[in-house]
Design a protein around this motif. Structure first.
Motif, mmCIF file in Angstrom:
data_model
loop_
_atom_site.group_PDB
_atom_site.id
_atom_site.type_symbol
_atom_site.label_atom_id
_atom_site.label_comp_id
_atom_site.label_asym_id
_atom_site.label_seq_id
_atom_site.Cartn_x
_atom_site.Cartn_y
_atom_site.Cartn_z
ATOM 1 N N LEU A 393 0.387 -29.994 -24.528
ATOM 2 C CA LEU A 393 0.684 -29.393 -25.833
ATOM 3 C C LEU A 393 1.662 -28.227 -25.699
ATOM 4 O O LEU A 393 2.551 -28.040 -26.532
ATOM 5 N N GLN A 394 1.484 -27.421 -24.646
ATOM 6 C CA GLN A 394 2.372 -26.269 -24.451
ATOM 7 C C GLN A 394 3.809 -26.701 -24.156
ATOM 8 O O GLN A 394 4.750 -25.955 -24.400
ATOM 9 N N GLU A 395 3.952 -27.921 -23.639
ATOM 10 C CA GLU A 395 5.301 -28.458 -23.396
ATOM 11 C C GLU A 395 5.874 -29.092 -24.654
ATOM 12 O O GLU A 395 6.976 -29.643 -24.645
ATOM 13 N N GLY A 396 5.105 -29.014 -25.756
ATOM 14 C CA GLY A 396 5.577 -29.585 -27.017
ATOM 15 C C GLY A 396 5.456 -31.090 -27.077
ATOM 16 O O GLY A 396 6.065 -31.747 -27.913
ATOM 17 N N GLU A 397 4.641 -31.660 -26.173
ATOM 18 C CA GLU A 397 4.481 -33.118 -26.135
ATOM 19 C C GLU A 397 3.175 -33.552 -26.797
ATOM 20 O O GLU A 397 2.298 -32.739 -27.042
ATOM 21 N N MET A 398 3.059 -34.835 -27.045
ATOM 22 C CA MET A 398 1.876 -35.382 -27.707
ATOM 23 C C MET A 398 0.844 -35.826 -26.665
ATOM 24 O O MET A 398 1.194 -36.399 -25.636
ATOM 25 N N VAL A 399 -0.406 -35.585 -26.978
ATOM 26 C CA VAL A 399 -1.503 -36.032 -26.114
ATOM 27 C C VAL A 399 -1.693 -37.538 -26.319
ATOM 28 O O VAL A 399 -1.452 -38.058 -27.415
ATOM 29 N N ASP A 400 -2.114 -38.228 -25.277
ATOM 30 C CA ASP A 400 -2.423 -39.660 -25.345
ATOM 31 C C ASP A 400 -3.264 -39.934 -26.604
ATOM 32 O O ASP A 400 -4.334 -39.341 -26.788
ATOM 33 N N PRO A 401 -2.798 -40.828 -27.491
ATOM 34 C CA PRO A 401 -3.523 -41.080 -28.750
ATOM 35 C C PRO A 401 -4.929 -41.655 -28.548
ATOM 36 O O PRO A 401 -5.730 -41.663 -29.476
ATOM 37 N N ARG A 402 -5.219 -42.126 -27.326
ATOM 38 C CA ARG A 402 -6.583 -42.589 -27.047
ATOM 39 C C ARG A 402 -7.530 -41.404 -26.882
ATOM 40 O O ARG A 402 -8.745 -41.557 -26.955
ATOM 41 N N ILE A 403 -6.950 -40.216 -26.681
ATOM 42 C CA ILE A 403 -7.741 -38.989 -26.497
ATOM 43 C C ILE A 403 -7.792 -38.165 -27.783
ATOM 44 O O ILE A 403 -8.832 -37.638 -28.162
ATOM 45 N N MET A 404 -6.634 -38.051 -28.463
ATOM 46 C CA MET A 404 -6.518 -37.174 -29.632
ATOM 47 C C MET A 404 -5.609 -37.813 -30.677
ATOM 48 O O MET A 404 -4.597 -38.429 -30.336
ATOM 49 N N ARG A 405 -5.968 -37.675 -31.945
ATOM 50 C CA ARG A 405 -5.143 -38.221 -33.029
ATOM 51 C C ARG A 405 -3.752 -37.585 -33.010
ATOM 52 O O ARG A 405 -3.609 -36.386 -32.719
ATOM 53 N N GLU A 406 -2.772 -38.382 -33.403
ATOM 54 C CA GLU A 406 -1.386 -37.917 -33.427
ATOM 55 C C GLU A 406 -1.211 -36.698 -34.339
ATOM 56 O O GLU A 406 -0.500 -35.757 -33.996
ATOM 57 N N SER A 407 -1.890 -36.717 -35.503
ATOM 58 C CA SER A 407 -1.735 -35.598 -36.446
ATOM 59 C C SER A 407 -2.218 -34.282 -35.824
ATOM 60 O O SER A 407 -1.598 -33.231 -35.994
ATOM 61 N N THR A 408 -3.322 -34.345 -35.058
ATOM 62 C CA THR A 408 -3.854 -33.145 -34.393
ATOM 63 C C THR A 408 -2.905 -32.689 -33.290
ATOM 64 O O THR A 408 -2.574 -31.501 -33.191
ATOM 65 N N SER A 409 -2.441 -33.637 -32.479
ATOM 66 C CA SER A 409 -1.484 -33.326 -31.404
ATOM 67 C C SER A 409 -0.253 -32.619 -31.955
ATOM 68 O O SER A 409 0.233 -31.649 -31.382
ATOM 69 N N LYS A 410 0.269 -33.156 -33.058
ATOM 70 C CA LYS A 410 1.514 -32.643 -33.645
ATOM 71 C C LYS A 410 1.356 -31.179 -34.059
ATOM 72 O O LYS A 410 2.169 -30.319 -33.712
ATOM 73 N N ILE A 411 0.271 -30.884 -34.770
ATOM 74 C CA ILE A 411 0.032 -29.503 -35.237
ATOM 75 C C ILE A 411 -0.150 -28.566 -34.044
ATOM 76 O O ILE A 411 0.421 -27.475 -34.000
ATOM 77 N N LEU A 412 -0.941 -29.007 -33.053
ATOM 78 C CA LEU A 412 -1.212 -28.149 -31.895
ATOM 79 C C LEU A 412 0.027 -27.936 -31.025
ATOM 80 O O LEU A 412 0.276 -26.827 -30.551
ATOM 81 N N SER A 413 0.822 -29.005 -30.812
ATOM 82 C CA SER A 413 1.998 -28.848 -29.951
ATOM 83 C C SER A 413 3.025 -27.908 -30.596
ATOM 84 O O SER A 413 3.655 -27.116 -29.912
ATOM 85 N N GLU A 414 3.153 -27.979 -31.917
ATOM 86 C CA GLU A 414 4.074 -27.066 -32.611
ATOM 87 C C GLU A 414 3.585 -25.625 -32.500
ATOM 88 O O GLU A 414 4.376 -24.700 -32.353
#
Length: 419
Positions: A393-414
């Motif tokens: 997330l700190q690198e601005g990348e998305m977590v594997d969608p099998r682990i975390m929803r894309e919408s959550t990844s997006k907000i956290l990475s930003e």
């Protein structure tokens, strides 16, 4: 419609120590004439929860006798009957301030900005035995953990505690998520409006992984399988947390998105249960926040999480592995993985809310969804450590969608992207 569950402490309705709208002006005028006692940001939420009844049957911070009984016996007594209570609550003050306060005195409590938030009729001023408190609540002599840091560092200047009867001004609403923070009376009215027969609360202080979502949906499915018209509440704790936890504002945004996108349990809910039905998990899940501080107290805090939720009107609470857990500084565990589930079998007093115990869950390729690990002893799950998730997330990348929803990844990475 009658409430589904009575408030804690044998009450017929939650305590209300909040000043009514018509009294506010006269209350403030009187409070302005009283000696001032400052309350930290962390303890401010406790003041408001004493006001609105989330901490029923308490009508103020605990006096010395009650406080010590909680440490010694993990219970409080009301009308001769014992009720479970595992973390005592009183307001910390410096020894200098304690020297100016006495039983029978009335004081005004102020927030960090210096505004009056409450008045307290003091019944007790007493020394804070911090080692006793820490050993009882955290069940360890060691102090290299977040709970001890809160007391020994955060409250380093405070050596005494005060107890008494409180009256509290209504809490100002947070501009970004205040609409999700309701009083016990408001929550109970909302549940009655839904017509549900049972409601399971899901406690969290983190953004949700799919394994968290699974635990929430599992709790809901457990009640539905019992034949109940049931609902679930995603009920994040949004009071004071550790500095390295994701802020309440960002977390609430991730939860909002999950609800809005109807993603909760998507692909991970039980197809056999939901297949014949004309609804799905998102139709039965509400988002409501709970503004109270986190103690990082493991099993003892799990019981408190139950008490808060019983007072809100929920009949059940999901208790997962490592509930309210935080490790020692060296990463070793303070408690066993399932100690927070076991403590509910040995309570020292009544607690009506019932836990729904959930084990470890993870994504399995053979199923194409999340499931309990106990069902897959032969198969390795898809797993990423919290450390890896944070780095991604700190690198601005998305977590594997099998682990975390894309919408959550997006907000956290930003939010977490390292510039």
């Amino acid at each position: 419609m009658a409430d589904l569950i009575a408030p804690h402490g044998g009450l017929s309705e939650p305590v209300c120590c909040t000043v009514s709208a018509e009294e506010i002006d006269s209350f403030k005028a009187e409070a302005a004439t009283l000696p001032k006692v400052p309350v930290s940001a962390a303890d401010l939420s406790t003041v408001y929860r004493l006001g609105d009844g989330t901490l029923s049957p308490l009508t103020g911070p605990m006096g010395e006798e009650v406080y010590n009984r909680v440490l010694d016996e993990a219970c409080i007594e009301v009308n001769g009957k014992q009720y479970a209570w595992t973390i005592p609550l009183a307001l910390p003050v410096t020894s200098e301030l304690a020297g100016t306060l006495s039983s029978g005195q009335k004081v005004a409590l102020t927030n960090p900005a210096g505004d009056i938030v409450a008045t307290l009729d003091i019944t007790d001023v007493y020394e804070w035995d911090k080692p006793k408190y820490l050993k009882s609540v955290y069940q360890t002599e060691r102090t290299d953990h977040p709970g001890a840091a809160m007391v020994l560092e955060g409250d380093a200047d405070n050596s005494h505690l005060i107890g008494g009867e409180i009256r509290v001004l209504p809490q100002p609403k947070n501009s970004s998520f205040g609409k999700y923070v309701l009083t016990p009376r408001e929550v109970r009215a909302l549940i009655a409006d839904k017509g549900w027969e049972a409601v399971v609360a899901f406690q969290t202080r983190n953004p949700l992984h799919r394994a968290h979502e699974y635990a929430l949906v599992y709790g809901l499915e457990t009640l539905l399988r019992q034949g109940k018209n049931a609902g679930a509440v995603l009920n994040p704790l949004i009071g004071e947390t550790k500095s390295d936890d994701v802020s309440a504002e960002i977390r609430m945004e991730t939860y909002e998105k999950l609800i809005e996108n109807r993603e909760l349990g998507d692909g991970d809910s039980d197809p056999e249960l939901w297949g014949p039905r004309d609804d799905s998990p998102p139709d039965r899940v509400l988002l409501l926040g709970l503004d109270i501080k986190m103690f990082y107290g493991g099993p003892k805090e799990a019981v408190m999480h139950g008490i808060y939720r019983q007072n809100m009107g929920y009949t059940n609470i999901v208790i997962g592995r490592k509930h309210a857990d935080a490790p020692y500084a060296d990463g070793t565990a303070i408690w066993g993985d399932f100690d927070a589930q076991e403590i509910f079998n040995n309570l020292a007093g009544e607690l009506l809310i019932e836990p729904v115990n959930v084990g470890f869950a993870a994504f399995y390729e053979s199923l194409g969804r999340v499931d309990l690990m106990e069902n897959h002893s032969e198969e390795k799950p898809v797993f990423i450590s919290g450390k890896q998730v944070r780095a991604t997330l700190q690198e601005g990348e998305m977590v594997d969608p099998r682990i975390m929803r894309e919408s959550t990844s997006k907000i956290l990475s930003e939010a977490m992207k390292v510039s």
